[in-house]
Structure formats: C-alpha cells, structure tokens
Motif scaffolding. Structure first.
Motif, mmCIF file in Angstrom:
data_model
loop_
_atom_site.group_PDB
_atom_site.id
_atom_site.type_symbol
_atom_site.label_atom_id
_atom_site.label_comp_id
_atom_site.label_asym_id
_atom_site.label_seq_id
_atom_site.Cartn_x
_atom_site.Cartn_y
_atom_site.Cartn_z
ATOM 1 N N GLY A 67 79.251 24.981 77.173
ATOM 2 C CA GLY A 67 80.521 25.672 77.334
ATOM 3 C C GLY A 67 81.156 26.097 76.027
ATOM 4 O O GLY A 67 82.312 26.522 76.014
ATOM 5 N N ALA A 68 80.443 25.951 74.917
ATOM 6 C CA ALA A 68 81.045 26.246 73.606
ATOM 7 C C ALA A 68 81.122 27.747 73.350
ATOM 8 O O ALA A 68 80.306 28.522 73.862
ATOM 9 N N ALA A 69 82.122 28.120 72.550
ATOM 10 C CA ALA A 69 82.249 29.534 72.165
ATOM 11 C C ALA A 69 81.151 29.866 71.153
ATOM 12 O O ALA A 69 80.687 28.978 70.435
ATOM 13 N N PRO A 70 80.750 31.151 71.114
ATOM 14 C CA PRO A 70 79.661 31.493 70.174
ATOM 15 C C PRO A 70 80.122 31.420 68.725
ATOM 16 O O PRO A 70 81.276 31.717 68.421
ATOM 17 N N ILE A 71 79.196 31.013 67.856
ATOM 18 C CA ILE A 71 79.525 31.042 66.425
ATOM 19 C C ILE A 71 79.313 32.470 65.915
ATOM 20 O O ILE A 71 78.464 33.203 66.436
ATOM 21 N N ARG A 72 80.059 32.823 64.934
ATOM 22 C CA ARG A 72 79.918 34.149 64.324
ATOM 23 C C ARG A 72 79.913 33.980 62.818
ATOM 24 O O ARG A 72 80.524 33.043 62.294
ATOM 25 N N LEU A 73 79.273 34.880 62.130
ATOM 26 C CA LEU A 73 79.327 34.844 60.668
ATOM 27 C C LEU A 73 80.715 35.277 60.217
ATOM 28 O O LEU A 73 81.343 36.127 60.884
ATOM 29 N N PRO A 74 81.214 34.724 59.130
ATOM 30 C CA PRO A 74 82.480 35.237 58.588
ATOM 31 C C PRO A 74 82.321 36.729 58.286
ATOM 32 O O PRO A 74 81.225 37.171 57.927
ATOM 33 N N PRO A 75 83.400 37.502 58.432
ATOM 34 C CA PRO A 75 83.282 38.977 58.293
ATOM 35 C C PRO A 75 82.578 39.412 57.008
ATOM 36 O O PRO A 75 81.749 40.323 57.029
ATOM 37 N N ASP A 76 82.885 38.733 55.878
ATOM 38 C CA ASP A 76 82.256 39.120 54.604
ATOM 39 C C ASP A 76 80.749 38.930 54.666
ATOM 40 O O ASP A 76 79.964 39.799 54.257
ATOM 41 N N ASP A 77 80.378 37.753 55.179
ATOM 42 C CA ASP A 77 78.941 37.456 55.275
ATOM 43 C C ASP A 77 78.257 38.415 56.237
ATOM 44 O O ASP A 77 77.125 38.861 55.998
ATOM 45 N N GLU A 78 78.950 38.723 57.316
ATOM 46 C CA GLU A 78 78.352 39.629 58.293
ATOM 47 C C GLU A 78 78.106 40.998 57.657
ATOM 48 O O GLU A 78 77.057 41.619 57.848
ATOM 49 N N GLN A 79 79.066 41.414 56.875
ATOM 50 C CA GLN A 79 78.931 42.720 56.210
ATOM 51 C C GLN A 79 77.761 42.699 55.214
ATOM 52 O O GLN A 79 76.964 43.628 55.162
ATOM 53 N N ARG A 80 77.703 41.597 54.469
ATOM 54 C CA ARG A 80 76.605 41.487 53.500
ATOM 55 C C ARG A 80 75.258 41.438 54.209
ATOM 56 O O ARG A 80 74.284 42.053 53.794
ATOM 57 N N GLY A 81 75.248 40.718 55.306
ATOM 58 C CA GLY A 81 74.022 40.625 56.097
ATOM 59 C C GLY A 81 73.598 41.979 56.625
ATOM 60 O O GLY A 81 72.421 42.352 56.564
ATOM 61 N N ARG A 82 74.591 42.746 57.100
ATOM 62 C CA ARG A 82 74.276 44.076 57.637
ATOM 63 C C ARG A 82 73.717 44.980 56.534
ATOM 64 O O ARG A 82 72.747 45.693 56.732
ATOM 65 N N ARG A 83 74.335 44.857 55.369
ATOM 66 C CA ARG A 83 73.893 45.690 54.237
ATOM 67 C C ARG A 83 72.463 45.316 53.834
ATOM 68 O O ARG A 83 71.603 46.181 53.646
ATOM 69 N N LEU A 84 72.235 44.000 53.762
ATOM 70 C CA LEU A 84 70.884 43.535 53.394
ATOM 71 C C LEU A 84 69.845 44.015 54.409
ATOM 72 O O LEU A 84 68.759 44.481 54.040
ATOM 73 N N ALA A 85 70.224 43.914 55.681
ATOM 74 C CA ALA A 85 69.302 44.325 56.753
ATOM 75 C C ALA A 85 68.993 45.812 56.633
ATOM 76 O O ALA A 85 67.837 46.245 56.782
ATOM 77 N N ALA A 86 70.017 46.589 56.358
ATOM 78 C CA ALA A 86 69.809 48.038 56.226
ATOM 79 C C ALA A 86 68.884 48.322 55.049
ATOM 80 O O ALA A 86 67.996 49.186 55.131
ATOM 81 N N GLU A 87 69.089 47.579 53.956
ATOM 82 C CA GLU A 87 68.229 47.778 52.779
ATOM 83 C C GLU A 87 66.775 47.425 53.090
ATOM 84 O O GLU A 87 65.849 47.977 52.506
ATOM 85 N N CYS A 88 66.598 46.499 54.005
ATOM 86 C CA CYS A 88 65.229 46.088 54.364
ATOM 87 C C CYS A 88 64.626 47.005 55.429
ATOM 88 O O CYS A 88 63.470 46.799 55.831
ATOM 89 N N GLY A 89 65.420 47.932 55.937
ATOM 90 C CA GLY A 89 64.845 48.890 56.888
ATOM 91 C C GLY A 89 65.310 48.726 58.313
ATOM 92 O O GLY A 89 64.772 49.355 59.232
ATOM 93 N N VAL A 90 66.282 47.853 58.541
ATOM 94 C CA VAL A 90 66.798 47.683 59.907
ATOM 95 C C VAL A 90 67.833 48.786 60.169
ATOM 96 O O VAL A 90 68.794 48.938 59.423
ATOM 97 N N VAL A 91 67.580 49.533 61.236
ATOM 98 C CA VAL A 91 68.476 50.650 61.549
ATOM 99 C C VAL A 91 69.645 50.117 62.361
ATOM 100 O O VAL A 91 69.430 49.505 63.418
ATOM 101 N N PRO A 92 70.865 50.285 61.899
ATOM 102 C CA PRO A 92 72.016 49.760 62.636
ATOM 103 C C PRO A 92 72.097 50.385 64.027
ATOM 104 O O PRO A 92 71.837 51.579 64.200
ATOM 105 N N GLY A 93 72.426 49.577 64.995
ATOM 106 C CA GLY A 93 72.611 50.084 66.350
ATOM 107 C C GLY A 93 71.351 50.074 67.193
ATOM 108 O O GLY A 93 71.419 50.143 68.416
ATOM 109 N N GLN A 94 70.196 50.026 66.558
ATOM 110 C CA GLN A 94 68.952 50.032 67.336
ATOM 111 C C GLN A 94 68.736 48.655 67.965
ATOM 112 O O GLN A 94 68.909 47.640 67.286
ATOM 113 N N PRO A 95 68.395 48.593 69.248
ATOM 114 C CA PRO A 95 68.157 47.264 69.842
ATOM 115 C C PRO A 95 66.998 46.565 69.145
ATOM 116 O O PRO A 95 65.986 47.199 68.816
ATOM 117 N N MET A 96 67.189 45.294 68.916
ATOM 118 C CA MET A 96 66.260 44.596 68.034
ATOM 119 C C MET A 96 65.895 43.228 68.645
ATOM 120 O O MET A 96 66.726 42.593 69.300
#
Lengths: 306, 614
Positions: A67-96
C-alpha cells in the motif's frame, strides 16, 4: 524483547546445549545423571530454535509495501537522469523496457523481438557479465562507461516495465511502482511480487545428487529449504521468457488478470508460507503472514505448477 | 637394495607417483606406501590396490592412528554443529596428554599457514588467506590479523615464535615406533603442505631417529596455494626451477637440498596415442564429426565453485560469434572429476553440437576414463579452462590453450601464484580479458590447427626440465635411489633446554585443546562451575543411591525376618490347633464309644430282668 536479544538468547541456549551434551559425554557420571543432562541439552536446543525463530527480522513487510506510495527521484536528480539518458541515446517519450540479466543474455532474443515488434525500446542496464544483448531496438548500456547508478534508477523508474533477474532490481521497481518481470527466481518466497503489476518465473531446480529436476510444487515444501547447496539452477528458458514478456505487455496495456492456475498458485504459496513460518528463509521474506502478494507466477509456468 | 617408506596423505596421491614407484620396484627397491587417511570418494583405494598388485616389492598400508587428526580438530571447532564434542578423559590419562599435544601441534601449524598468507607475495590471494583463516579457531584470528597484518618484523617474530613452539612438541611415540619398525633408508612424504598437516611429525621422527627424509612435491600449486613446509626435511624433490624458487624463497629451503626431476605424473601424456578414430570418438560423445570442436575443461571446487553459469555464457558467446567458423565449432565440456556434481545443472542441448563427457558419476578409475580423456584432448582443436592442470596436459598433447579472465574467478586467477605460470612469460595460455576477445582468439584455431606449438617451450621449462624427450619418472626414481644411498644423518636428540620448557608447553597444549573447540569465551569461564555443579550432583546422586541401597536392604531383611517369624509362628499355631482339634475329636469319639457301650449293657440287663446296675 528486541530481535537482537533473541539472537543472543538463541546463541546462549545453543552453547548451553553443547556444553550439557559435552558433560553428558563423560562416562564417569552415573547413567541417570547423563540421561538427565541429555534431556536438558535437548530442551536447550529446542529453546535455541525458538529464540532463533523469534530473532528473524523480516527484510520487508509485504502488506505495508503493497500500500506504499511510489518513490520518485528528487526533481534535480530526475532531470540529470533524463539528460544522461538522452546523451546515451534514450529518446524521451518513447515507451521503454529496462532489462537486467545476470545469466546468458542470448535467452532474451525472442522476448526482444516481441517487445521491439510491440514498439518498445529495450534499454539494458545492470552488470554486463551475461554477455552483450543484441537485437532490434536494443540499447545496451551495461558496458557503457557513462552508466551510473542514477542513470540505472532513472531508466528503471521511467520504463513501462522492467525485466530483471536480480531481487534488488525487482524490489526497486516495486518501490517505484514500475511493473516488473523477474526471471530465474530460485524460490517463490523471495521473488513473489507484492504488487499486482509483478510477474515472475522460476529457474528449473536440479537435485545435484540425482540430476532430477524438481517440480514447481516441490519448491513449496520444507525439504527444499533444508540444504539449498544440494541444488543447481537452470535458468528460465527462452520460450518461457518470451511468453512471460508477452504476458507483461498484455498486463501493461490491457490490465492485469489472473488465470485460474495463477490464483491457485498464489494461494498455495501463501498457505505454504503460513505452514513454514518456522523456516528462516520464509520468515525473512515475510512469507509467513498469510499475504504473499498480489503478483503472479508467469502463466506459462503456473499452468504446469500445481 | 634400499627400503623406502613413502607416507602419503591419502591414496589419491598414488596417481602422482605410480610410475616412479614402479620404476623403483623394478630396480629392486622395497617400497612401502603408508596412507594417513583412507579415501574412497573418487575410488582412490582402487589406485592403491592396483599399485600393490603390480609388484610384490610395493606394499601399501595405513599409518598408525592419531589421537586426534586434523579432521577431528576441525570437527571439534565447528560452531554450527550441535554435537557435544569429545567426552572429557582424565587429565592424567595418556590419551588426553597425546590429544593435547596434537591439538597444540595442529593449532600452531594452522596459525603458521595462516600467517604465511600475510606475506606481500600473497597480497592478491584473499581467497587463499580466507581459506586458511577458516580453519583457525575464532579466538586467534583477530590477534593474528593484528600482528601479522602489521609489519614484516612482527610477522616474522610471530612465525618464529610459532616455529619454536612447533619444535617443543614431542613427536608421537606410535609414529616413532612405526618409522623405526620400517627402518627405511629414505622416508618420503607427500604432500606435507596441506593446511595444518600432521605429516610434519614424520619429518620430526626421521630427524630424531636419524633417518634421511625428503618431501615430494606432488603438484604445481602445492608450494604456493597451501601451507608451509614447517620442518624442513633433508631434501625436497620437485618439478622445475620455478618450484625450486618457490621452495627457497617462500619456504626457506636451502637450494642444495632441492632435487629437480620434472613432472613424472605427466609422462603418460607424452606416450599416449588415441584409442579410436576421431569419427568414432565424436559419435560416442555426441558431437558432429565433421566439425572441429573445442574442449572446455572444468576446474576444481576451490577454483570454480560455481562454474556452470560461466560455461553457459562461454558457449553462448561462441555460438554468437560473428565468425561462422567459430560459431559452428563443436563444444565438448569435461567436468573436473572432483567437481562434477554441479554440472548436472548444465543443459548441453540448449546450445546445439555441445556435449558433456564423461557423464556425471563416471568412475575416474575406470579403465576407459584416462583413455577417453586423452582422446578428447587429442581430437580437440583447442582447450579452454579457468585454471586447471588439464591446461598443462593440453599443452603436452600440443593443443592451443585458452583462458578467460572473469570477475567470479579473480580469486583463482589473479589470486593464485601458479596461474601466473600459465599466463606469464613462458606461459602457454592465451588469456583474454573478455569473452569477445576470447572468441576472436578462437577464430585463429578455427583456421589453423597447428597453433599449439606455443606450448612446447612451456612444457620444456615446466614439465620436462631435463629435456623434452626425457621422461620424468625414471629421473624421479634415480633421484630417490641416490638419496636412499646417501649415509644416514645423525639422530638429532632433543635439546637440553627443552626439558624445563616441557611443563609450560604442556599447559599451552591443554589450553590449545580447549580453545580448539572454538566456543565463545564465556563458555570457558562458566565451564568449571558447571563441571563442579554436575560433579557435585553426581556425587549427591551416588550418595543417595548408596543410602537407598543400604537402607532398603535393611528394611528388606527386617521385613523378611518378620515374615519368617509370622509365617513360622502361624504355621506352628496351625499345627497346634490341628493337634488339639484332633485330640478333642478323639476324646469325643472315645466318650461316644463308652456311652454306647454302657447303653448296650443297660439294655441287656433290662432284657434279663436284672435291675439296672445303676
């Protein structure tokens, strides 16, 4: 009394048992005294077992986590993660789909074809030890020098679901409410998914003395947990992984439905957990409370499980 | 002709020396092979029996039983066990004294073996250090880590102190008698370097009694991955210069004590010829005879405790190779005979043209076993393994040898010194840092079968240092003959100052015996009180029993007397009553008769008209 004290008490009673047995071995003592000492030693051993059982701290509480709420990355980390993923070739929005595998990556080829055909991008994370992952739509980041724990976590949380063979990743996915397919599990109590969006498959367990492959129902018996060093594990085969991946896609897209066999298996695991509450491994994985989880064994295995 | 006594740990060591021993017997020497432990796990006893059957000059038998073997010592210290341990014998009994000395000896030897792995040479050998540590009772571990892990001076001082204690321990009398009875010209010992090995006592006996002794180094990893030669014998017989360097630098053996003979156990591989055609062999094991195959040789339990997942990844990598010649290679997996069980989980059918041979459970002493093994080496295009002597055998047969450095085997590759011989300067193994690199290396053998020549240099250096065409077994036999011919050394009696040190050493021995149980320290604190309480209880029990016995016997006697009195008196009473009643009855009868008589007289008087006289 805290579990730590129970552990200490268990140790004390065990040592007391050994000491009494040692004294009982003295043949110069009268027979009746030695018999009495042996009985006392046996009582001490039983008490030690009870204390040991009380000292087990479950690694988690299945009901709480369900019944626990989902954990989320802090916004800064999430942004950094998204940027890193994009640099590695992950296309934002594409189901993965995030994939982590520890034993023979080649078994995933069928599943990769299926997922790719369903429009998913497959991103491989985790340890590269299982060999390279090849196939259409695969982005193998396992041996990418830019891979960081943050990137792994971001990808895990951002995926439509995760296919993994490690318990740690399955649990991280659970905390983030990412649907998960755990493969190559060695027993149902460790791997049974708590949330409804979890599926798992079991390895084929082989008795190393005889070479006999154990049936899935044998994995719910107490004897299996007595000496796990006596067993070898054959990984889930490619066909079953592909079927389990298909079930995941169906679940993610059309909602999670249990077959009769899956419901029966869940009930069997819960009942076995209650019956084996004294088995350390079962207690550690909170399998003795009567609630094992809302997930399921992959349909392809559940049909032949019981 | 000489008498040779060869003490082996168990019959499994016969296979290292059988050809050398046969050569000695053929030369007219009497050889007695004595085994400390009987072992039948892999049919070792069969090997010993076969050796004895081949020549009447070779005999086999057990060594005298020890009061406490290393196995007993370790079993006593098993913290997981629920058994009681040995019953306490009297402190002054001979058994107890001998057990105490054995415990001290084993403790000191295990500690010495553990300390050696703190040497900088073993900086990467965490697994070897861990293995040695596991055998040491917990109570010593922290202290050893503290001292030996500190400076080199502290380590040397500690090792020196332990060696001094080793010299104070008197040799076992039964062993002395055993050695004296055999009266050997040469006492050979192998392997001697097992962790905590008790074979040291044979060397000590030989020194004390004035017999010549030698250590035969059985295998290529013996001097680097196990224990120390704690008491240096007169000679050390080993394979090659590399081992000589190890013996001198790591064990303190003087260079002039070393005899190099080559590796006699590999002689058979130089002379062997295939027993069947390649087609027949491939069909038998289930491989396609039209394709070349690679042989994967399994490693021992310590090297590869969980080898199957790696082997699966390796086969998958071969199959996934971009080079079709590599991808189509047949794969034959040969498990290590002592680590075969785990391979039951290997599914060869998953990969295509992959086979596991011989089947798990095959008797390694079966006549075909070695022949099949040679055939598998001979017909393979290359041999792959983690770290095993099968790689040396492959080099002898002339096959290219490969290994892959893998994270799960770091302890067995970078963490062992003998692996460096395989991959170092004159090394024969082509090591790859990854499966991709390894698969690229395999592409070379798929094209060129003659790539095995690289191993010749290694074989010359490591296996046959006296020349590639000079078999090592005859060299070994000649070396032993020469050593046996040397005059006997003078007996080295105990030093005078050992006598006063005996009692404190015995106290140490008693402590070592107690601590070998490896119990938490509070148990040793509580034990005297528990023992006293139980003895007091036993005494009270005995007193109570004695009193009960005495008291009960008194009561019983009184009861019996009373019964007797009652019984006899009642019987007498009954007799008297019977008598009285008889008398009364008689009196009644007499009175009746008299009355009847009177009545009759009266009737007759009335009939005659006589007045009644009354």
């Amino acid at each position: 009394m805290s579990p730590r004290l129970h552990v200490l008490a268990a140790s004390f009673w065990r040592e007391w048992h050994r000491e009494l047995r040692r004294q009982a071995g003295d043949e110069r003592l009268p027979y009746q005294v030695r018999t009495h000492l042996r009985r006392s030693a046996d009582r001490a051993l039983r008490r030690s077992a009870v204390e040991e059982q009380r000292g087990v701290v479950p690694r988690w509480n299945r009901r709480t986590i369900a019944g626990a709420a989902p954990i989320r990355l802090p916004p800064d980390d999430e942004q950094r993660g998204r940027r890193l993923a994009a640099e590695c070739g992950v296309v934002p929005g594409q189901p993965m789909v995030a994939v982590e595998i520890q034993r023979r990556a080649d078994r995933l080829s069928g599943a990769i074809d299926l997922l790719s055909a369903e429009g998913f991008r497959i991103v491989r994370i985790g340890d590269p030890v299982a060999g390279p992952l090849r196939g259409p739509g695969v982005l193998d980041l396992a041996s990418n020098p830019r891979r960081t724990p943050l990137l792994d976590t971001y990808l895990l949380l951002a995926s439509a679901f995760v296919v993994c063979s490690s318990a740690e990743l399955q649990q991280t996915a659970l905390m983030g409410h990412t649907p998960s397919l755990r493969i190559d599990a060695r027993d149902a109590f460790t791997a049974y998914p708590v949330r409804r969006d979890g599926v798992f498959t079991l390895s084929t367990v082989v008795d190393l003395d005889t070479g006999r492959a154990l049936a899935i129902r044998d994995l719910l018996a107490e004897g299996y947990f007595h000496n796990t060093r006596n067993y070898g594990y054959r990984p889930t085969n490619a066909a079953e992984i592909t079927e389990a991946a298909r079930e995941m896609v169906e679940g993610v897209r059309a909602g999670w439905r249990d077959s009769e066999a899956q419901i029966r298996f869940r009930r069997a695991v819960a009942d076995a957990g209650v019956a084996m509450g004294h088995v350390r491994h079962v207690a550690e994985w909170d399998g003795a409370s009567g609630f094992i989880g809302d997930g399921r064994l992959a349909r392809v295995q559940a049909d032949r499980a019981l | 002709m000489s008498r040779i006594l060869f003490v082996m740990l168990h019959p499994g060591f016969v296979r290292y020396y059988d050809e050398g021993l046969q050569a000695l017997a053929a030369a007219g020497h009497d050889v007695h092979v004595a085994f400390e432990v009987s072992r039948t796990k892999l049919g070792e006893d069969v090997t010993a029996r076969r050796l004895a059957e081949r020549s009447p000059r070779v005999t086999c038998g057990p060594t005298p039983e020890r009061p406490e073997s290393v196995r007993d010592f370790l079993a006593r210290g098993d913290r997981e066990a629920t058994r009681s341990g040995a019953p306490a014998a009297s402190l002054w009994s001979r058994d107890r004294r001998e057990q105490a000395w054995e415990s001290l000896a084993t403790t000191v030897r295990l500690l010495l073996d553990y300390v050696r792995f703190f040497d900088p040479v073993f900086a990467n050998a965490a697994a070897l250090r861990g293995r040695a540590e596991k055998r040491v009772p917990h109570v010593y571990r922290r202290w050893i880590r503290l001292v030996a892990g500190g400076s080199a001076v502290a380590r040397r001082a500690l090792a020196g102190a332990l060696s001094a204690i080793e010299h104070l321990i008197p040799p076992n009398r039964a062993l002395e008698t055993f050695v004296r009875e055999h009266n050997p010209d040469l006492l050979l010992v192998t392997p001697l370097i097992e962790l905590g090995s008790q074979q040291v006592d044979y060397i000590k006996c030989a020194r004390r009694l004035g017999f010549r002794s030698a250590l035969c180094v059985a295998s290529w990893d013996n001097l680097t991955s196990k224990g120390l030669i704690r008491v240096i014998p007169d000679h050390v017989v080993l394979w090659n210069e590399a081992q000589k360097r190890e013996a001198v630098e790591l064990h303190g053996v003087a260079p002039e004590q070393v005899v190099i003979t080559g590796a006699q156990l590999f002689d058979r591989w130089f002379e062997a010829r295939p027993s069947r055609s390649r087609e027949e062999f491939c069909r038998m094991v289930g491989l396609d005879p039209d394709r070349p195959f690679v042989l994967y040789v399994g490693s021992s339990v310590f090297i590869a405790p969980d080898e199957v997942p790696f082997a699966e990844r390796w086969v998958a990598a071969v199959r996934a190779s971009a080079d079709p010649a590599v991808a189509r290679l047949g794969v034959l997996v040969r498990p290590h005979p002592a680590n075969a069980r785990q391979w039951r989980a290997f599914e060869a059918t998953d990969f295509g043209d992959t086979a596991l041979w011989p089947p798990i459970g095959t008797d390694p002493n079966a006549p075909d076993f070695r022949r099949d093994y040679f055939d598998s080496l001979y017909y393979s295009a290359g041999v792959v393994g983690i770290n095993t002597s099968a790689q040396v055998e492959a080099a002898i047969v002339g096959r290219p040898v490969f290994t892959v450095r893998a994270a799960e085997f770091v302890h067995a590759q970078e963490g062992t010194l003998h692996f460096q011989y395989l991959v170092g300067g004159a090394g024969l193994v082509r090591a790859a840092a990854s499966l991709d690199e390894h698969v690229r290396q395999l592409a070379q053998i798929a094209d060129d079968r003659s790539a095995g020549a690289a191993g010749d240099q290694f074989v010359r250096w490591f296996v046959r240092p006296h020349g590639i065409d000079t078999p090592a077994a005859p060299v070994f036999a000649r070396a032993i003959e020469e050593l046996a011919r040397l005059p006997r050394p003078l007996p080295r009696d105990a030093r005078w100052w050992w006598t006063p040190l005996g009692p404190p050493a015995f106290v140490l021995a008693c402590m070592a015996r107690a601590l070998a149980e490896d119990r938490p320290l509070w148990v040793y604190g509580v034990r005297p009180f528990v023992t006293t309480a139980i003895r007091a209880w036993a005494l009270a029990f005995r007193v109570r029993e004695a009193w009960r016995t005495v008291a009960m016997s008194g009561f019983r006697r009184m009861g019996r007397g009373a019964y007797r009195v009652w019984y006899e008196s009642s019987r007498e009473g009954r007799r008297r009553i019977r008598r009285a009643s008889r008398r009364v009855a008689k009196a009644f009868r007499t009175a009746g008769v008299a009355a009847k008589r009177l009545a009759r007289r009266a009737e007759s008087a009335v009939g005659r008209g006589v007045r009644h006289p009354l």
